[in-house]
Design a protein around this motif. Sequence first.
Motif, mmCIF file in Angstrom:
data_model
loop_
_atom_site.group_PDB
_atom_site.id
_atom_site.type_symbol
_atom_site.label_atom_id
_atom_site.label_comp_id
_atom_site.label_asym_id
_atom_site.label_seq_id
_atom_site.Cartn_x
_atom_site.Cartn_y
_atom_site.Cartn_z
ATOM 1 N N VAL A 104 8.854 -2.797 -0.069
ATOM 2 C CA VAL A 104 7.707 -1.905 -0.304
ATOM 3 C C VAL A 104 6.419 -2.447 0.326
ATOM 4 O O VAL A 104 5.353 -1.855 0.167
ATOM 5 C CB VAL A 104 7.487 -1.662 -1.819
ATOM 6 C CG1 VAL A 104 8.710 -1.019 -2.437
ATOM 7 C CG2 VAL A 104 7.134 -2.961 -2.541
ATOM 8 N N ALA A 105 6.510 -3.582 1.019
ATOM 9 C CA ALA A 105 5.323 -4.156 1.664
ATOM 10 C C ALA A 105 5.004 -3.413 2.958
ATOM 11 O O ALA A 105 5.889 -2.890 3.633
ATOM 12 C CB ALA A 105 5.546 -5.636 1.950
ATOM 13 N N CYS A 106 3.708 -3.368 3.293
ATOM 14 C CA CYS A 106 3.275 -2.713 4.529
ATOM 15 C C CYS A 106 3.208 -3.732 5.669
ATOM 16 O O CYS A 106 2.953 -4.906 5.441
ATOM 17 C CB CYS A 106 1.894 -2.098 4.339
ATOM 18 S SG CYS A 106 1.814 -0.923 2.986
ATOM 19 N N GLY A 107 3.420 -3.244 6.871
ATOM 20 C CA GLY A 107 3.262 -4.111 8.038
ATOM 21 C C GLY A 107 4.470 -4.994 8.285
ATOM 22 O O GLY A 107 5.545 -4.827 7.697
ATOM 23 N N ASP A 108 4.262 -5.975 9.155
ATOM 24 C CA ASP A 108 5.334 -6.891 9.563
ATOM 25 C C ASP A 108 5.532 -7.976 8.517
ATOM 26 O O ASP A 108 4.600 -8.700 8.156
ATOM 27 C CB ASP A 108 4.962 -7.511 10.917
ATOM 28 C CG ASP A 108 6.062 -8.407 11.449
ATOM 29 O OD1 ASP A 108 7.225 -8.233 11.031
ATOM 30 O OD2 ASP A 108 5.754 -9.297 12.264
ATOM 31 N N CYS A 131 0.808 -1.216 0.000
ATOM 32 C CA CYS A 131 0.000 0.000 0.000
ATOM 33 C C CYS A 131 0.844 1.270 0.000
ATOM 34 O O CYS A 131 0.320 2.368 0.139
ATOM 35 C CB CYS A 131 -0.936 0.006 1.210
ATOM 36 S SG CYS A 131 -0.091 -0.327 2.765
ATOM 37 N N GLY A 132 2.147 1.112 -0.185
ATOM 38 C CA GLY A 132 3.021 2.275 -0.239
ATOM 39 C C GLY A 132 3.490 2.523 -1.659
ATOM 40 O O GLY A 132 2.705 2.549 -2.601
ATOM 41 N N SER A 133 4.795 2.692 -1.798
ATOM 42 C CA SER A 133 5.370 2.913 -3.130
ATOM 43 C C SER A 133 5.304 1.628 -3.945
ATOM 44 O O SER A 133 5.437 0.521 -3.408
ATOM 45 C CB SER A 133 6.824 3.349 -2.994
ATOM 46 O OG SER A 133 7.467 3.385 -4.255
ATOM 47 N N ASN A 134 5.073 1.780 -5.251
ATOM 48 C CA ASN A 134 5.045 0.601 -6.128
ATOM 49 C C ASN A 134 6.313 0.495 -6.969
ATOM 50 O O ASN A 134 6.358 -0.250 -7.940
ATOM 51 C CB ASN A 134 3.810 0.638 -7.036
ATOM 52 C CG ASN A 134 3.873 1.798 -8.031
ATOM 53 O OD1 ASN A 134 4.585 2.775 -7.822
ATOM 54 N ND2 ASN A 134 3.114 1.679 -9.104
#
Length: 307
Positions: free
Chosen positions: A187-191, A169-172
């Motif tokens: 670039v993945a969100c979270g843990d 959900c951030g940079s692609n």
Amino acid sequence: MERSNVTFVVEFILLGFSDLPNLRSLLFGIFLVIYMSILLGNGLLIIITKMNPALQTPMYFFLGNFSFLEICYTSVTLPRILRDIWTQKGNIPFLSCALQICSLYILGIAECLLLAVMAYDRYVAICKPLYYPLIMNHKTCVQLVLASWITATPAQIGLTYQIFSLNFCGSNKLNHIFCDTPPLLEVACGDTSQKELLIFLNTVFFVMVPFFFTLISYVKIITTILKLPSTSGKSKAFSTCSSHLIVVCLFFGSGSIVYLRPKSSHSAKSDKVFSLFYTTVIPLLNPLIYSLRNKDVIAALRKLLPK
């Protein structure tokens, strides 16, 4: 309410060599020559191992299959790299990225397992020569090749699903030349610790285990060779194994550096270099290593090609 403000990624942008716009034509030419050389070199090995009667042995049967794997492996990445360099656009849809990673994993693990099978073939040939025709019959060779292709496929499909179940959900933008796991995790969100552990375990089981099996085979091979009475017998035995041993060290070494290093030691430049090495340089060198160090292959090439 929080989820409504999140923009989910539907495609990625591979930055590749976008920081070298002035070298676009040169890079395109280099990668095109490399890809054509890989197709030509490995294709020739496949042809001569199929057509030449002197090469109808298990060792060359495995070599032909390994060359076919190399062509498939590079064809997953190099055509898209060429397209990205030429168009200067690195857009890759979410699903295409997943398919590329899954294909790379399946083919890469198949190569690891096939290299271990080739080491076992050399072990039986040198350590148990009287039983070699019985143990390494054609049916067994075909089964070993099929097992190399099929064994890891379900696990790699499952691992790819786990990686792409993450929220992006951030940079692609992926600072890499093709879709790969390390830049995706960045670039993945979270843990992402659970996914990293899965990737580590997958690498240990499907890469390091075949590597140690290969290593054990070569320890026994070298021990047997050193016990041979004649110097000519030793040199001949070493020559049949040295080519395969070089390929093993190059492939397993570069792959392990990428996937077994701690996350803190990763850098975009080093990942690009090592990834290029095991996806392009090794498939390029493979035909040269096996042909230049093998008298039977050189003789077969002389018969096939005009003077």
